[in-house]
Design an enzyme around this catalytic site. Structure first.
Site, PDB file in Angstrom:
ATOM      1  CG  HIS A  88     -22.627 -40.456  63.906  1.00  0.00           C
ATOM      2  ND1 HIS A  88     -23.064 -41.159  65.086  1.00  0.00           N
ATOM      3  CD2 HIS A  88     -21.567 -39.854  64.344  1.00  0.00           C
ATOM      4  CE1 HIS A  88     -22.060 -40.783  65.964  1.00  0.00           C
ATOM      5  NE2 HIS A  88     -21.334 -40.193  65.512  1.00  0.00           N
ATOM      6  CG  ASP A 107     -16.984 -36.397  59.496  1.00  0.00           C
ATOM      7  OD1 ASP A 107     -16.242 -36.553  60.461  1.00  0.00           O
ATOM      8  OD2 ASP A 107     -17.942 -37.323  59.089  1.00  0.00           O
ATOM      9  CB  CYS A 139     -18.697 -35.199  64.567  1.00  0.00           C
ATOM     10  SG  CYS A 139     -17.818 -36.125  63.327  1.00  0.00           S
ATOM     11  NE  ARG A 155     -22.261 -38.406  70.365  1.00  0.00           N
ATOM     12  CZ  ARG A 155     -21.651 -39.194  69.681  1.00  0.00           C
ATOM     13  NH1 ARG A 155     -20.396 -38.895  69.301  1.00  0.00           N
ATOM     14  NH2 ARG A 155     -22.090 -40.206  69.636  1.00  0.00           N
TER      15      ARG A 155
END
Ligand code: CP
Ligand code: NVA
Length: 306
Positions: free
Chosen positions: A129, A223, A263, A291
């Site tokens: 990612h 995560d 994230c 982002r």
């Protein structure tokens, strides 16, 4: 022409250049003085998995840059009904200027890119990612946490972990990864990252002991324990990951100015406690906003390099 499939294909200088460009565009955008760098361009966005941040940041980002975003869900396009990747890639790249894809196997993205006549961006695969890491590192730079960081990743050895490994290996910092037994990172990707560490001075430590990873770190990150596509494993994973929650005790073992990154989406009470997620060390919403800015930097950079 360059694609952005993993950080593996990028040098330290290029990664820092993209982040610097993203920060410059962020400043211009906040001052309401952003030039339309990608005027008239179209970004195709293919989603074979769900998304909030990736979709909204890419779609808003391209429109803020003077272009247009095309949201293509696999439920709507022929790719989802079995049209070959190589045909879809040639068709879509003949009509639009840049393509972002979120999909399952990383090889599917690679195949798509090999047939595309325009830059392809990885919007998440099962293995990596990388656009998330641009935002994460941008957040570290803004907070002055990019000087000799010690990053502790506690949780599942997944696409986020692999991207952290590549970032540490390319930029040359210390990354400590703590996963439960059986949920370690991919051994081949680890070897590749360790190879890059030999020249960058990066250090990657893998352990099954979360306390050891967190102690004295400057950044703690985690995560979800069950990524998209692993929904059936959720219950088993919750059991296997007992003891891997990032809680206040773990944060307290890091350096006093340490930050917390995630994230998102986050699962409170699983990989992270509510207190940490909402606490003063958590930068999750700055990270999410970045982002937008980091990917605008990336899209403009890719356009400059074609
Ligand atoms: N972090 C991230 O990629 O979020 P989405 O799945 O919402 O895009
Ligand atoms: N590892 C997670 C990241 C989500 C942004 C997943 O792949 O679902």
């Amino acid at each position: 022409m360059r694609h952005f499939l993993t950080l593996k294909d990028y040098t330290k200088e290029e990664i820092l250049e993209i982040i610097a460009l993203g920060l410059k565009i962020k400043k211009e955008f906040k001052a309401k003085a952003q030039p339309p760098y990608l005027h008239g361009q179209t970004l195709s966005m293919i989603f074979e998995k769900s998304s909030t941040r990736t979709r909204v940041s890419f779609e808003s980002g391209i429109s803020q840059l003077g272009g247009h975003g095309l949201f293509l869900s696999n439920k709507d396009i022929q790719l989802g009904r079995g049209e070959p990747v190589k045909d879809t890639a040639r068709v879509i790249s003949s009509m639009t200027d840049m393509i972002m894809i979120r999909t399952f196997e990383h090889s599917r993205l690679e195949e798509f890119a090999s047939y595309s006549s325009v830059p392809v961006i990885n919007g998440l695969t099962d293995s990596y990612h990388p656009v998330q890491l641009l935002a994460d590192y941008m957040t570290m730079v803004e907070k002055g946490m990019d000087k000799d960081p010690i990053v502790a990743y506690v949780g599942d050895g997944n696409n986020m972990t692999h991207s952290w490994m590549m970032l540490a290996a390319k930029l040359g910092f210390e990354l400590r990864i703590a996963t439960p037994k059986g949920y370690e990172v991919n051994a081949t990707i680890l070897q590749e990252a360790l190879e890059f560490c030999k020249t960058s001075g990066g250090k990657i430590i893998v352990t099954n002991n979360p306390a050891e990873a967190a102690k004295g770190s400057t950044v703690i990150t985690t995560d979800t324990w069950a990524s998209m596509g692993q929904e059936d494993e959720k219950e088993a994973r919750i059991k296997a990951f007992a003891g891997y929650i990032v809680d206040e005790k773990m944060m307290a073992s890091a350096q006093s100015n340490a930050i917390f990154l995630h994230c998102l989406p986050a699962y409170r009470g699983q990989e992270v406690s509510e207190a940490v997620l909402e606490g003063p060390q958590s930068l999750i919403f700055e990270e999410a906003e970045n982002r937008l800015h980091a990917q605008k930097g990336l899209m403009v950079w890719l356009d400059l390099h074609r």
